[in-house]
Design an enzyme around this catalytic site. Structure first.
Site, PDB file in Angstrom:
ATOM      1  CE  LYS A  18      -0.068   2.519   4.230  1.00  0.00           C
ATOM      2  NZ  LYS A  18       1.549   1.919   4.821  1.00  0.00           N
ATOM      3  CB  SER A 138       3.689  -5.488   8.323  1.00  0.00           C
ATOM      4  OG  SER A 138       2.801  -6.607   8.962  1.00  0.00           O
ATOM      5  CG  ASP A 184      -1.015  -0.541   7.080  1.00  0.00           C
ATOM      6  OD1 ASP A 184      -1.174   0.965   6.466  1.00  0.00           O
ATOM      7  OD2 ASP A 184       1.016  -0.395   6.722  1.00  0.00           O
TER       8      ASP A 184
END
Length: 406
Positions: A18, A138, A184
């Site tokens: 992102k 992540s 995210d």
């Protein structure tokens, strides 16, 4: 919870990173932010095993762990107050320290929550996202992992699958980060562009136009916590001034939302203007860096607007590439950025979210991976044929891994 269904086929799940386009730092104070999926992805290869072991292979960070499924904890709803407490249930299982620790704990949490019976499979993850650069590496891992385990466990519904993937990916983010915002994993799951305000559910923006961008990594380490604290301190010292800056950042995000949803002539130039304004405002808050300013100088010479993305202080810069820019011009800019000591990637923002791939050009993913691998055939044919596929996947060049996205 259900057991893994019988499966003999390999498949790949990929999920994007992102980039925050507008609204960094201001979003902490209830202002609007706009984020988009970045087509630099994490790729999870899933292959079955004939025993009751699960293997997690993360070659980018040196993880290769084999677990007996009899020893992994099984979780029931409300067993833990917070997903991050899963380590308390690992018992005698040793979880190594290092960059892969949280990734292993996330895997243990999702496995324990989704599977009840013993089973066997391997998940191997390659990521084309730089770690710790504010690009959602992540979240991409957690979305790809959650989607893979949901499919294996038979818990991926035919309808509203993205909602279920996002819910479990958020739990994975909680293991990794404690109290994540959820933006995210939402961007990585859904793809496209999202409008986000703290305390409200993220909203997909109604546009199908992905933007061509350059992502430039300064490789300058920074602490998000310290940068956020610095803005807070400035606001405490000069509340009237800083609040006006935060309000102005909010207005750049709101204006961008309007442009995304009401396409008209001149949108591209106006987005470029907003990018320059947003970065200037962030620089006023003290979260830019000399390396970021150098990137802006280089790209500005080619009429491209750049800004920091994420917390700033280093990390990455995002550059909008005009639609009429030639490939030669883009390559020249990339060369100039590399000559200045930066890593530069050409990609798009606002593309597809999480996706499954079973074949490439009508060839099953396992056969395609082995054929494309640089390994010699004798090196890639151990006793377990799927171990050969895993070894081939680990050895693939990044440019070939990227072809596994649909």
């Amino acid at each position: 919870m259900v057991a893994i269904p019988h499966t003999t086929e390999a498949f790949v799940v990929s999920a994007p990173g992102k980039a925050i386009l507008f609204g960094e730092h201001a979003v902490v104070y209830g202002k609007t932010a706009v984020a988009g999926s970045l087509d630099m992805r994490a790729y999870a290869l899933v292959t079955p095993r004939s025993d009751e072991h699960v293997r997690l292979v993360l070659p980018d960070i040196g993880v290769d762990e084999l677990f007996d499924t009899n020893t992994l904890p099984r979780l029931t709803p409300n067993m833990l107050e917070h997903p991050g407490m899963v380590e308390q249930l690992m018992g005698h299982i040793s979880v190594p320290n290092g960059p892969g620790r949280l990734a292993i704990l996330t895997f243990a949490y999702l496995f324990g929550s989704l599977f009840v019976d013993n089973c066997g499979f391997t998940v191997s993850v390659r990521s084309l996202l730089p770690v710790g650069a504010g690009l959602g590496s992540s979240a991409a891992y957690n979305v790809a992992l959650a989607a893979a385990l949901l499919r294996l466990s038979g818990r991926l519904p035919a309808k509203n699958a993205s909602d279920v993937i996002n819910e479990w990916a958020f739990a994975g983010e909680q293991v990794a980060h404690g109290t994540p915002s959820g933006i995210d994993n939402a961007v990585s799951t859904r793809g496209g562009f999202l409008e986000y305000t703290k305390g409200s559910e993220a909203r997909n923006l109604c546009t199908t136009n992905a933007l061509r961008v350059l992502v430039t990594n300064t490789s300058v380490p920074r602490s998000t916590r310290e940068l956020v604290a610095g803005v807070r301190n400035a606001r405490d010292q000069h509340p009237t001034v800083v609040n006006l800056v935060l309000d102005a950042i909010h207005e750049t995000a709101v204006s961008a939302v309007s442009l995304f949803e009401n396409s008209s002539d001149g949108v591209e130039q106006r987005l470029q203007d907003l990018v320059r304004m947003n970065h200037g405002l962030l620089a006023t808050l003290g979260v830019s860096h000399a390396a970021l300013e150098r990137i802006r100088e280089i790209t500005a010479l080619h009429n491209m607007a750049s800004k920091l993305t994420g917390a700033g202080g280093g990390g990455c810069a995002l550059t909008l590439v005009p639609s009429d820019a030639s490939d030669e011009t883009v390559e020249q800019v990339q060369c100039e950025l590399r000559d200045a000591g930066f890593e530069c990637y050409s990609t798009v923002v606002g593309g597809k979210g999480v996706a499954f791939t079973e074949s490439v050009a009508a060839e099953s993913v396992d056969k395609w991976i082995v054929r494309m691998s640089p390994l010699e055939q004798n090196d890639a044919v151990p006793a377990d044929p799927f171990a050969a596929v895993i070894a081939a996947f680990v050895a693939l060049p990044a440019s070939v891994v990227a072809k596994l996205a649909p």
